[in-house]
Design a protein around this motif. Structure first.
Motif, mmCIF file in Angstrom:
data_model
loop_
_atom_site.group_PDB
_atom_site.id
_atom_site.type_symbol
_atom_site.label_atom_id
_atom_site.label_comp_id
_atom_site.label_asym_id
_atom_site.label_seq_id
_atom_site.Cartn_x
_atom_site.Cartn_y
_atom_site.Cartn_z
ATOM 1 N N LYS A 4 0.539 -1.242 0.273
ATOM 2 C CA LYS A 4 0.028 -0.008 0.136
ATOM 3 C C LYS A 4 0.559 0.996 -0.270
ATOM 4 N N LYS A 5 2.318 1.534 0.852
ATOM 5 C CA LYS A 5 3.412 2.921 0.573
ATOM 6 C C LYS A 5 3.583 2.835 -0.858
ATOM 7 N N ILE A 6 3.423 1.373 -1.402
ATOM 8 C CA ILE A 6 4.378 2.273 -2.077
ATOM 9 C C ILE A 6 3.699 2.125 -3.227
ATOM 10 N N LYS A 7 2.082 1.246 -3.446
ATOM 11 C CA LYS A 7 1.215 2.517 -4.172
ATOM 12 C C LYS A 7 0.779 3.394 -3.963
ATOM 13 N N ILE A 8 0.994 3.815 -2.512
ATOM 14 C CA ILE A 8 0.721 5.783 -3.141
ATOM 15 C C ILE A 8 1.716 6.656 -2.874
ATOM 16 N N VAL A 10 3.855 5.542 -5.570
ATOM 17 C CA VAL A 10 3.858 5.746 -6.992
ATOM 18 C C VAL A 10 2.453 6.901 -7.179
ATOM 19 N N ILE A 11 1.712 6.912 -6.748
ATOM 20 C CA ILE A 11 0.704 7.610 -7.224
ATOM 21 C C ILE A 11 1.064 9.171 -7.017
ATOM 22 N N GLN A 12 1.816 9.580 -5.738
ATOM 23 C CA GLN A 12 2.401 10.671 -5.521
ATOM 24 C C GLN A 12 3.030 11.092 -6.835
ATOM 25 N N ASP A 16 2.464 14.448 -9.276
ATOM 26 C CA ASP A 16 3.939 15.067 -9.872
ATOM 27 C C ASP A 16 4.287 14.993 -11.219
ATOM 28 N N ASN A 17 4.654 14.013 -11.795
ATOM 29 C CA ASN A 17 5.730 13.876 -12.719
ATOM 30 C C ASN A 17 4.842 13.451 -14.017
ATOM 31 N N TRP A 18 3.653 13.515 -14.009
ATOM 32 C CA TRP A 18 3.080 13.400 -15.011
ATOM 33 C C TRP A 18 1.407 14.419 -15.846
ATOM 34 N N LEU A 62 -7.069 6.343 -11.556
ATOM 35 C CA LEU A 62 -5.405 6.451 -11.616
ATOM 36 C C LEU A 62 -5.425 5.382 -10.244
ATOM 37 N N THR A 63 -6.087 5.107 -9.622
ATOM 38 C CA THR A 63 -5.742 4.374 -8.964
ATOM 39 C C THR A 63 -5.208 2.790 -9.874
ATOM 40 N N SER A 64 -6.660 2.912 -10.159
ATOM 41 C CA SER A 64 -7.319 1.368 -11.085
ATOM 42 C C SER A 64 -4.832 1.299 -12.199
ATOM 43 N N LEU A 65 -4.719 2.355 -12.896
ATOM 44 C CA LEU A 65 -4.095 2.492 -13.464
ATOM 45 C C LEU A 65 -2.948 1.716 -13.054
ATOM 46 N N VAL A 66 -2.622 2.652 -11.602
ATOM 47 C CA VAL A 66 -1.162 2.055 -10.651
ATOM 48 C C VAL A 66 -1.633 0.817 -10.471
ATOM 49 N N GLU A 67 -2.270 -0.188 -9.673
ATOM 50 C CA GLU A 67 -2.604 -1.033 -10.170
ATOM 51 C C GLU A 67 -1.722 -2.179 -10.370
#
Length: 134
Positions: A4-8, A10-12, A16-18, A62-67
């Protein structure tokens, strides 16, 4: 908890960059909606009815994309995501009759402004759940 921490994180990073990454997808979605409205009008004019019962569009959350990026172990670069993820946007067109699905597919294939990359026929070969789509 680590996942979960990695996911958060990655989302951040994506947030920030995309910044401009999703803009072409949003523009394409608007263009597809417009194209299908034109197809609807053309079909009504040529055939007296439209096979399009209704249409729904969506952008992947975004959450689905990151998953999906993490599940498929895709590098977190815009190029890799663009090349590997095929469902960032989607259009669902519902028809009244199965035959109309195939007629609409043929009509779309004849257009020069839309290109099909891959077709999955779950009408001929339904999913285990019974879901049918093309």
């Amino acid at each position: 908890m680590l996942k979960k921490k990695i996911k958060i994180e990655v989302i951040q990073k994506v947030l920030d960059n995309w910044t401009g990454f999703f803009l072409p997808y949003q523009m394409a979605l608007h263009e597809l909606e417009s194209d299908f409205k034109v197809i609807d009008l053309e079909w009504k004019t040529q055939h007296g009815y439209s096979p399009i019962e209704h249409m729904k569009t969506r952008m992947k959350k975004l959450t689905s994309l990151v998953e999906k990026i993490q599940r498929k172990e895709i590098p977190l670069t815009q190029e890799a995501v663009r090349n590997e993820i095929r469902d960032i946007l989607g259009v669902r067109i519902v028809t009244s009759f199965i035959d109309d699905v195939y007629k609409l597919k043929e009509h779309i294939e004849q257009r020069e402004d839309i290109r099909m990359i891959r077709v999955k026929d779950y009408i001929q070969d339904p999913k285990m759940s019974g879901y049918k789509s093309l």
